[in-house]
Enzyme design. Sequence first.
Site, mmCIF file in Angstrom:
data_model
loop_
_atom_site.group_PDB
_atom_site.id
_atom_site.type_symbol
_atom_site.label_atom_id
_atom_site.label_comp_id
_atom_site.label_asym_id
_atom_site.label_seq_id
_atom_site.Cartn_x
_atom_site.Cartn_y
_atom_site.Cartn_z
ATOM 1 N N LYS A 64 -5.816 -96.741 -1.868
ATOM 2 C CA LYS A 64 -7.142 -97.336 -2.015
ATOM 3 C C LYS A 64 -7.111 -98.847 -2.231
ATOM 4 C CE LYS A 64 -10.230 -93.923 -1.881
ATOM 5 N NZ LYS A 64 -11.459 -93.963 -1.064
ATOM 6 N N SER A 317 -1.121 -89.786 -0.090
ATOM 7 C CA SER A 317 -2.131 -90.823 -0.311
ATOM 8 C C SER A 317 -2.285 -91.249 -1.765
ATOM 9 C CB SER A 317 -3.488 -90.348 0.222
ATOM 10 O OG SER A 317 -3.872 -89.129 -0.395
#
Length: 517
Positions: A64, A317
Site C-alpha cells: 500500500k 501483498s
Amino acid sequence: MSQPQPQLAPQPLTCAEYLRDILRAPVYEVAQVTPLQTMSRLSERLGNHVHLKREDRQPVHSFKLRGAYNMMAQLTVAQQQAGVIAASAGNHAQGLALSGKQLGVQATIVMPLTTPNIKVEAVKGFGGKVVLHGNNFDEAKAHAIELAERHGFTFIPPFDHPAVIAGQGTIGMELLQQNGHLDYVFLPVGGGGLAAGVAVLLKQLLPQIKVIGVEAEDSACLQAALDAGEPVTLDHVGMFADGVAVKRIGDETFRLCQQHLDDVITVSSDEICAAVKDIFEDTRAIAEPSGALSLAGLKKYADTHQIHQQQLAAVLSGANLNFHGLRYVSERCELGEKREGILAVTIPERQGAFLDFCHILGGRAVTEFNYRYNDDSLANVFVGVRLQQGQDELDNIIADLRHGGYPVVDLSDDEMAKQHVRYMIGGRPSKPLQERLYSFEFPEYPGALLKFLNTLGTRWNISLFNYRNHGADYGRVLCGFELEQQDILSFTSYLRELGYQWQDETENPAYRFFLAQ
C-alpha cells in the site's frame, strides 16, 4: 476555505498514459524493490515453477505504500501544506503515515474504534495522527470525509484513483525485470488497485502473460461487478481476510480489471489458511490472510485448469497480521489443503463398536474424536481424519463407512461445524425445548458482547451459547433461543433492527447431530 480534493480524471486515462505514469512514479523515494522468491517446496508439489513477490518486505510490510506515496507526491504545495487524511484500519493507514513522514506532510488517519492497538501504534510509529471514530470502516470513512471538508485536508483513497493505481502498478514493472518469462501472474483483489495497476502494465508490455484476479469468496466484489456489468455493493463481506474486505470495487479499478484481467477465481478462508502455511514452510514469512490470497488462487487455478511446468507468480501483498489470528489459521489450514476431513458418524452403542469403526478407517490417523453417551442404541461421533490424497480419499472413507453400516455426513465444508460445534459436542438439553439456533458476527468494540446479551437475552431465553474470537476485530457467536412458533416473526424483525450479521442455523446438520434435543 477548504482545498479541493483530487478527482478522477474527466476522461479515463488510456493504457499508454497509465504505462507512462507507472514508469515515472517516484515510489522508490520511500518504497523498496522487493524480491521475487522461488517457492521450492510448493513448486515441486504443484509441478510448476512458483514465485512469490515479497511485498511484505516493504517498510510498512505491505504494498500500500506505493500507491499512497505516488498520489501524495503529486499534490500541489498548498495541498501538501494543508495535510492529507484517509480512513483505514490497516495497511493503507501505515502507507499513508510513512509517506507523509517522508514528504513532510501531516497525515491524519481515521480508524474505527475496533482497530487492534497494534495497528494504531504502528500508524503512530510512522508519524501519522490517529483519530479513533466509529464502530466500523463506513463510519470512520464518513468522519474522515467530514474532517477533510472542515479542515481542508486532501482525502487519499485506498484504491480508486489513477495515481494510486499507477503506484501499485510498479509491482508489475519489477515482476518483468525479475522474471521476463512468466506465464501466469495472480493478483489479490479487494478494491482492485493492485490488480488494475499491474494488469494494465503487463498487458501493454507482454500481453501473452495470463493475469488472474483472486478474491475471497465472502468478499468477491469484482466477480459480482463482472456478473452485473458494473460495480455493485455487496450486502456483507467476511472479515477474515480483512485487507480485501471491500463491499464495492472502485469504478476506475473495475474498468481496468474488466479490460485487462484474463480470469477471476475465488477461494475460501480454509484455502487462504493453507496458503499462509505454504508461505511459512517455504520462506518462513508469516503472511496476513489477504497477503496469502493470491497464492491460494494460484494453487486452486493450477489444479482446476491442470497447469503444469509453467512459470507462475503470486504477490504476498502484506504481513500485518494480528498474532492471535494464527490460532484460526493453524486450526483450518489442513482443511484448506484437503488434508483433513470432518465427519459426523452414527455408530451403535455397543462394546467394540469404536474398534470396528477404526478398522474401517484402515489405520488412518484420527485427528479429532468427540463423543458423549446419548442413549442405549446409537451414538453420534464428531471425527477428524488426516488425509494423504485429498477429496478422493475422503470420498472412499465415506463409502467404506456406509458399506460397513455406519451412517455418515461430511461436515468438512460446514462452517458452523468447524467454527462452533466441534467445541460443544455433548451439549444436548436435558428437557424438550422449542429451540432455534442462530449464528452472529459483530465488531469487537468495547461493550459489544454486553449489548448483544442485554438486547436479546432480556427478551428471549438463551438456551445455548458459544463465542469464538481468533484475535480479529470481530467475534462470532452461536446462540440458541427458546422461541414459540408465534414468536419467530417478531424475533427475526428484531434481529434486523439490531444490525448484526446473522443467519438461521436451526436446520444445520451438525446442530441436529450433536446439540439438538
